[in-house]
Design an enzyme around this catalytic site. Structure first.
Site, PDB file in Angstrom:
ATOM      1  N   LYS A 113     -47.108 -63.053 -76.972  1.00  0.00           N
ATOM      2  CA  LYS A 113     -48.211 -63.979 -77.200  1.00  0.00           C
ATOM      3  C   LYS A 113     -48.833 -63.758 -78.570  1.00  0.00           C
ATOM      4  O   LYS A 113     -49.210 -64.712 -79.238  1.00  0.00           O
ATOM      5  CB  LYS A 113     -49.259 -63.861 -76.102  1.00  0.00           C
ATOM      6  CG  LYS A 113     -48.808 -64.546 -74.809  1.00  0.00           C
ATOM      7  CD  LYS A 113     -49.950 -64.795 -73.852  1.00  0.00           C
ATOM      8  CE  LYS A 113     -49.446 -65.643 -72.692  1.00  0.00           C
ATOM      9  NZ  LYS A 113     -50.378 -65.762 -71.593  1.00  0.00           N
ATOM     10  N   LYS A 193     -39.569 -69.387 -72.862  1.00  0.00           N
ATOM     11  CA  LYS A 193     -40.193 -69.378 -71.541  1.00  0.00           C
ATOM     12  C   LYS A 193     -41.177 -70.547 -71.431  1.00  0.00           C
ATOM     13  O   LYS A 193     -41.996 -70.753 -72.315  1.00  0.00           O
ATOM     14  CB  LYS A 193     -40.966 -68.069 -71.337  1.00  0.00           C
ATOM     15  CG  LYS A 193     -41.779 -68.045 -70.045  1.00  0.00           C
ATOM     16  CD  LYS A 193     -42.645 -66.809 -69.936  1.00  0.00           C
ATOM     17  CE  LYS A 193     -44.115 -67.097 -69.688  1.00  0.00           C
ATOM     18  NZ  LYS A 193     -44.495 -67.850 -68.546  1.00  0.00           N
ATOM     19  N   LYS A 196     -47.876 -72.454 -70.169  1.00  0.00           N
ATOM     20  CA  LYS A 196     -48.974 -73.377 -70.426  1.00  0.00           C
ATOM     21  C   LYS A 196     -49.428 -73.220 -71.859  1.00  0.00           C
ATOM     22  O   LYS A 196     -49.661 -74.195 -72.555  1.00  0.00           O
ATOM     23  CB  LYS A 196     -50.125 -73.075 -69.468  1.00  0.00           C
ATOM     24  CG  LYS A 196     -49.785 -73.452 -68.042  1.00  0.00           C
ATOM     25  CD  LYS A 196     -50.970 -73.237 -67.126  1.00  0.00           C
ATOM     26  CE  LYS A 196     -50.651 -72.266 -66.015  1.00  0.00           C
ATOM     27  NZ  LYS A 196     -51.048 -70.887 -66.328  1.00  0.00           N
TER      28      LYS A 196
HETATM   29  P1  ATP Z   1     -49.954 -68.775 -69.934  1.00  0.00           P
HETATM   30  O1  ATP Z   1     -49.103 -69.392 -71.009  1.00  0.00           O
HETATM   31  O2  ATP Z   1     -51.398 -69.133 -70.081  1.00  0.00           O
HETATM   32  O3  ATP Z   1     -49.704 -67.300 -69.758  1.00  0.00           O
HETATM   33  P2  ATP Z   1     -48.103 -69.350 -67.851  1.00  0.00           P
HETATM   34  O4  ATP Z   1     -47.475 -70.682 -67.954  1.00  0.00           O
HETATM   35  O5  ATP Z   1     -47.331 -68.164 -68.317  1.00  0.00           O
HETATM   36  O6  ATP Z   1     -49.513 -69.475 -68.581  1.00  0.00           O
HETATM   37  P3  ATP Z   1     -49.382 -67.909 -65.734  1.00  0.00           P
HETATM   38  O7  ATP Z   1     -50.634 -68.458 -65.158  1.00  0.00           O
HETATM   39  O8  ATP Z   1     -49.473 -66.824 -66.755  1.00  0.00           O
HETATM   40  O9  ATP Z   1     -48.552 -69.143 -66.355  1.00  0.00           O
HETATM   41  O10 ATP Z   1     -48.422 -67.420 -64.578  1.00  0.00           O
HETATM   42  C1  ATP Z   1     -48.593 -67.824 -63.228  1.00  0.00           C
HETATM   43  C2  ATP Z   1     -47.353 -67.456 -62.441  1.00  0.00           C
HETATM   44  O11 ATP Z   1     -46.273 -68.311 -62.836  1.00  0.00           O
HETATM   45  C3  ATP Z   1     -46.868 -66.037 -62.649  1.00  0.00           C
HETATM   46  O12 ATP Z   1     -46.454 -65.528 -61.402  1.00  0.00           O
HETATM   47  C4  ATP Z   1     -45.699 -66.172 -63.574  1.00  0.00           C
HETATM   48  O13 ATP Z   1     -44.729 -65.164 -63.358  1.00  0.00           O
HETATM   49  C5  ATP Z   1     -45.141 -67.533 -63.164  1.00  0.00           C
HETATM   50  N1  ATP Z   1     -44.486 -68.165 -64.306  1.00  0.00           N
HETATM   51  C6  ATP Z   1     -45.081 -68.568 -65.448  1.00  0.00           C
HETATM   52  N2  ATP Z   1     -44.184 -69.105 -66.286  1.00  0.00           N
HETATM   53  C7  ATP Z   1     -42.988 -69.045 -65.655  1.00  0.00           C
HETATM   54  C8  ATP Z   1     -41.662 -69.450 -65.995  1.00  0.00           C
HETATM   55  N3  ATP Z   1     -41.396 -70.022 -67.161  1.00  0.00           N
HETATM   56  N4  ATP Z   1     -40.664 -69.220 -65.102  1.00  0.00           N
HETATM   57  C9  ATP Z   1     -40.940 -68.635 -63.899  1.00  0.00           C
HETATM   58  N5  ATP Z   1     -42.154 -68.238 -63.522  1.00  0.00           N
HETATM   59  C10 ATP Z   1     -43.175 -68.439 -64.371  1.00  0.00           C
HETATM   60 MG    MG Z   2     -48.349 -66.222 -68.431  1.00  0.00          MG
END
Ligand code: ATP
Ligand code: MG
Length: 325
Positions: A113, A193, A196
């Site tokens: 990040k 990956k 969000k």
């Molecule tokens: P941010 O970018 O703000 O970190 P994020 O999209 O990574 O958001 P999180 O809220 O951090 O989402 O993660 C919520 C859940 O979704 C966690 O259990 C994480 O492992 C899962 N997750 C997030 N992105 C992925 C992905 N690309 N593939 C599989 N699981 C995911």
């Molecule tokens: Mg995340």
């Protein structure tokens, strides 16, 4: 009985990665009557990357609506907003003081990040400590998460262990990550990956024409339609294989290998598959997004249940640390 806990940050609209990597597997586990599930919206965590309060409010609602859209039984379980239970931040501070600096400095997610985001703040750095507090407050045993979170959970365990050694007893329960090895880290539009905060995500709840447009944006190479293509090297195919039936995936695989099938065709098939597979969740999602008061009522009721348990744990922690009266 096992206690299952998982959270999703309100840093953006929930996406396919969250749904396949966390929400669906967690809801499956919650259906076992032996289990008790704690699912929360990590709105405090979202402050590390998102500063707008208006947007946060909208994303909180979208994430809550997503859990409900995939069938989470909020009456049997516990469902709340992290910021409304202040024990999360209190425990996070205590745990900060049990967390070695190098452990955080070596976190892959922080490194990732901090390379991609312009705002590298201290909250982003101590993010795993707040996450440890989320888990340890509720004595959760099983944490269903995507692979990207594995290292953070190891840290939660390590931090709990350090606290328990000081306490001389197991005040904090050591959690176990539950990672479905069949579920990969779902790639985003650009092949990184899906996240969000990277704005590379597919929101399956978009209106039909917007969902179609975003599906068309998935990165592909420039091979012409006639040429045979490698399905395993292509993002659209990878996403299709996560949502379509086995037979349909096989058909698409053959189409790629045989040639005469363009990426445009594959993207159209993926879009149609989204519309079909997610028809019911889309309906329920829209219902809750239009009925905000009902959604709010559900979260407020859940908050009270969460607070009761959190206060019990905080009471024990305060006592060990000499903060109780
Ligand atoms: P941010 O970018 O703000 O970190 P994020 O999209 O990574 O958001 P999180 O809220 O951090 O989402 O993660 C919520 C859940 O979704 C966690 O259990 C994480 O492992 C899962 N997750 C997030 N992105 C992925 C992905 N690309 N593939 C599989 N699981 C995911
Ligand atoms: Mg995340």
């Amino acid at each position: 009985m096992a206690r299952i806990l998982t959270g999703i940050q309100s840093s953006g609209r929930p996406h396919l990665g969250n749904i396949l990597g966390a929400i669906k597997p967690a809801i499956e586990l919650s259906k076992n009557p032996q289990n008790e599930s704690f699912f929360f919206i990590a709105d405090l965590h979202s402050l590390t990357t998102l500063k707008s309060g208006t947007e946060r409010g909208e994303y909180v609602r979208a994430i809550a609506a997503t859990w409900l859209a995939f069938g989470f039984d909020y009456k049997k379980n516990v469902f709340w907003r992290q910021s409304r239970v202040q024990e999360h931040t209190e425990l996070a501070w205590y745990l900060n003081c049990f967390t070695p600096f190098p452990m955080l400095a070596n976190a892959t997610s922080f490194k990732d990040k901090s390379e991609k985001l312009s705002d590298v703040n201290a909250g982003l750095f101590t993010y795993p400590v707040l996450q440890a507090a989320d888990i340890l407050l509720y004595n959760a045993n099983i944490i269903p998460v995507g692979k990207d979170q594995k290292q953070h959970l190891e840290m939660s365990k390590d931090i709990a262990n350090r606290f328990n050694i000081l306490a001389g007893e197991e005040i904090l329960v050591l959690p176990e990550p539950q990672i479905d090895e069949r579920i990969m880290t779902i790639p985003g539009l650009d092949g990184q990956k899906m996240s969000k905060s990277y704005h590379n995500y597919i929101d399956i709840f978009l209106p039909e024409n917007e969902l179609k447009k975003i599906t068309k944006k998935i990165l592909s190479d420039s091979k012409p339609l006639e040429e045979p293509k490698d399905p395993d090297a292509d993002i659209t195919f990878q996403l299709y294989s996560l949502v379509a039936s086995e037979a349909d995936v096989e058909t698409m695989r053959r189409n790629y290998i045989n040639g005469g099938y363009g990426y445009g065709h594959a993207k159209q098939a993926l879009f149609e598959c989204f519309m079909e597979v997610f028809a019911e969740p889309r309906r329920i999602f829209n219902y809750y997004m239009e009925n905000n008061e009902e959604l709010e009522g559900i979260l407020v009721a859940g908050e009270a249940k969460a607070r009761d348990i959190a206060q019990e744990t905080i009471g024990k922690v305060r006592k060990v640390l000499g903060f109780s009266s």
